[in-house]
Design an enzyme around this catalytic site. Structure first.
Site, PDB file in Angstrom:
ATOM      1  N   SER A 126      27.540  44.960  35.173  1.00 14.86           N
ATOM      2  CA  SER A 126      28.975  45.260  35.264  1.00 14.86           C
ATOM      3  C   SER A 126      29.274  46.734  35.512  1.00 14.86           C
ATOM      4  O   SER A 126      30.427  47.085  35.789  1.00 14.86           O
ATOM      5  CB  SER A 126      29.679  44.799  33.987  1.00 14.86           C
ATOM      6  OG  SER A 126      29.669  43.382  33.900  1.00 14.86           O
TER       7      SER A 126
ATOM      8  N   ASP B 216      42.091  34.789  35.571  1.00 10.94           N
ATOM      9  CA  ASP B 216      40.694  34.610  35.149  1.00 10.94           C
ATOM     10  C   ASP B 216      40.639  33.472  34.137  1.00 10.94           C
ATOM     11  O   ASP B 216      41.027  33.624  32.976  1.00 10.94           O
ATOM     12  CB  ASP B 216      40.176  35.911  34.535  1.00 10.94           C
ATOM     13  CG  ASP B 216      38.723  35.815  34.092  1.00 10.94           C
ATOM     14  OD1 ASP B 216      38.184  34.693  34.050  1.00 10.94           O
ATOM     15  OD2 ASP B 216      38.134  36.858  33.771  1.00 10.94           O
TER      16      ASP B 216
END
Length: 652
Positions: free
Chosen positions: A329, A353
């Site tokens: 990430s 999301d």
């Protein structure tokens, strides 16, 4: 009458013989005279030189090797003088007998014998080979009294390389070792001047700065012209030209910061690179585990070599320079910047999301079944949304990602000033066609693009590359080449010559776009995944946690560290800079197989920033907590400023 005719015939034959013999004699004298003229006149200069060479010997004077210093003048590599017991095999007779008798005068251990035999293989019969090094004064005296019994054996005073801090920064500093046959063969291609400069030199840099700056550290070899006896012994010095010591090398490393990081890692594996984003100076360059370079100076023994070379932890691997990992990430901030710069997203654009993203029948997971809900760019970084970047990667495509990331240094050689850097992989369609042989392997499939958005898939980079990209972001798009060498220092005058640096490059990012990303990275430490780690810090920093897969997990499987071997567990990654408003340090680090970045990697960054920005050093309890992977807890009271640097073996 007959008698007279016989006498005249004999006289005639005699005169003929005399003439023939006389001619032969004259011819012989002529040859001698011609040879004399040839030798005394035509070859006079050449033969006079040979005669002089037989009378004299040219002895090289090996220069003192230059020191290696950190940015504050702390010595990282130096020299010391010691006595060495050496044998010239061609003059020593029976070696086994000689060594056995020497063992009655000085201590000779099995490792000395193993090293001696190994060095014999790499040397010529008339070269002296060390049997014992660092003799005591008592041992020197005992041998001197019995010197006449040992032809071909002598005690020499030699300079030895020393690394006073042992394994600290060993991958950066490197080590020296005896020149082997392969290196001698390679030297034959050197210019004559360089070959002459290494006459008499037995050691050469093998790794790190010792290797990369070998020519500067070596110095200039001197010579002595000695008059010798018929037996080859020196009688007197006729002329001499002193050796010039090698230049010292001043590194940009802060060795105290280096030691802090290595202590924080403890027995864990990983790498950390810290760079000053204002100029590209490398402040710390950590690869764990390390090794003791002193083991290699005199020739490493088989036991230690096996321990280093066969260890599953691979201590000889420079993980900061040659270890490649998925960035996880920590890649997301750069993807977000690419989206802004390329017009793929605006900062306020949102997605929903829901915890997963499906493409072509394949489900890419994110934060569990619940997901993060409505996510804009800021929240996608702060809360680390995978779904946001799955979608973005699909919209951008692999080649657009490649073209944006390449100038940032991902998958590229940075050009740092030590040898051995690897490139890693920044995937593109062209890369895949070149990397694979079969047509079906060369084809790029759209589904392969998705995982690239969260720093997985084919993406594999070094911590040096991630640190450089972080430094560029921290500097607002100004790219400096990372470098370890600040200057060289004249051994006599102490005058310093700054190292030549590549000019800075402006990548042309829009300031408002960079500001969006930097605000989000500060948000990670204030409201996001690293909030707990940076609670109470006396400064603001920006950063991004990451978790990189060490092994692939099946689509229907859930990651469970407890069910995996230690070397198969996820890596903890973190990238960061501080202070947020005017960064003076940018870092990237990985702790191998340690799990979540916020738990294992970010706490190390916190202590680095405490030291570099606030001048604070963690207390022993806090250091231990970080090493146990419990550094996400609030800090204990720091030990204070740099003046409180611990004294248990740390550089002062």
């Amino acid at each position: 009458m007959t008698i007279l005719r016989n006498v005249e015939a004999d006289l005639s034959r005699f005169r003929l013989r005399v003439l023939v013999i006389g001619g032969v004699v004259l011819f012989a004298f002529g040859l001698v005279l011609a040879r004399l003229v040839y030798l005394q006149v035509m070859r006079h200069d050449d033969l006079a030189a040979q005669a002089e060479n037989n009378r004299t010997a040219i002895v090289p004077i090996v220069p003192n090797r230059g020191l290696i210093l950190d940015r504050n003048g702390i010595v990282l590599a130096s020299n010391y003088s010691a006595y060495t017991l050496e044998i010239t095999p061609s003059r020593a007779g029976n070696l086994d007998d000689t060594i056995e008798r020497l063992g009655q005068l000085v201590t000779i251990e099995q490792r000395d014998l193993r090293r001696f035999r190994r060095l014999m293989e790499d040397s010529r019969n008339f070269e002296s080979v060390p049997l014992r090094t660092r003799l005591t004064d008592e041992e020197v005296a005992r041998f001197a009294a019995q010197r006449f019994r040992f032809p071909g054996v002598e005690v020499k005073a030699r300079l030895f390389r020393s690394y006073p801090w042992g394994d600290l920064a060993s991958h950066v500093i490197g080590y020296i070792g005896r020149i082997n046959q392969n290196e001698k063969k390679a030297m034959e291609d050197w210019p004559d001047e360089d070959q002459a400069n290494y006459k008499g030199t037995e050691y050469i840099g093998k790794l790190g700065v010792e290797q990369s700056l070998e020519r500067q550290l070596h110095g200039i070899t001197g010579v002595e012209q000695m008059e010798t006896s018929a037996g080859g012994r020196a009688v007197r010095r006729l002329a001499s030209s002193p050796a010039t010591p090698g230049d010292g090398v001043v590194l940009s490393l802060d060795i105290k910061l280096q030691k802090l990081v290595e202590d924080l890692y403890g027995d864990r594996r990983g790498a950390l690179v810290a760079i000053d984003p204002r100029n590209g100076e490398v402040l710390a360059f950590v690869s764990k585990p390390t090794f003791d370079p002193n083991l290699f100076v005199e020739g490493i023994d088989q036991e230690n070599w096996s321990a280093l070379n066969e260890s599953i932890d691979r201590p000889l691997l420079n993980r900061a320079l040659r270890g490649t990992y998925p960035p996880g990430s920590t890649y997301k901030p750069f993807m977000a910047l690419a989206a802004l710069e390329g017009g793929y997203r605006r900062a306020g654009d949102t997605i929903n999301d829901q915890g997963s993203w499906t493409f072509g029948g394949h489900t890419f997971r994110s934060h569990g079944d619940g997901g993060l809900g409505v996510v804009d760019m800021h929240r996608s970084i702060v809360a680390s949304s995978n779904v946001y970047y799955y979608s973005l990667a699909n919209d951008m495509g692999v080649d657009a990602m490649h073209d944006f990331m390449k100038p940032l240094g991902f998958g590229q050689v940075t050009g740092i000033d030590i040898n051995g850097e690897v490139r890693g992989v920044l995937p593109s369609q062209a890369w895949k066609r070149a990397a694979y042989k079969r047509p079906e392997q060369q084809r790029w499939y759209a589904g392969e693009t998705i995982s690239l958005g969260i720093g997985q898939g084919y993406n594999t980079f070094t911590m040096l590359q991630l640190a450089q990209a972080t430094a560029i972001l921290a500097a607002g798009g100004i790219k400096h080449q990372p470098h370890l060498v600040l200057a060289t220092e004249d051994a006599v005058t102490r005058a310093r010559t700054p190292a030549v640096r590549a000019p800075a490059e402006n990548l042309g990012f829009k300031p408002e776009n960079v500001a969006v990303i930097k605000r989000a990275l500060v948000g990670v430490t204030q409201e996001g995944t690293a909030t707990r780690v940076f609670a109470g810090a006396a400064y603001l920093s920006g950063g991004k946690t990451g978790t990189a897969q060490a092994v692939t997990i099946g689509q229907k499987d859930r990651y469970n560290a407890a069910k995996l071997e230690e070397h198969q567990r996820d890596h903890a990654v973190y990238m960061a800079f501080a202070p947020a408003d005017n960064p003076t340090i940018a870092i990237a680090l990985i702790v191998e197989n340690a799990g979540w970045g916020a738990q294992a990697a970010a706490p190390i960054a916190r202590r680095v920033f405490d030291y570099w920005v606030a001048g604070q050093y963690p207390n022993p309890e806090d250091m231990a907590a970080v090493r146990r992977g419990q550094g996400g807890a609030p800090l204990g009271k720091p030990s204070g400023t740099e003046a409180a640097w611990p004294t248990d073996g740390a550089p002062q």
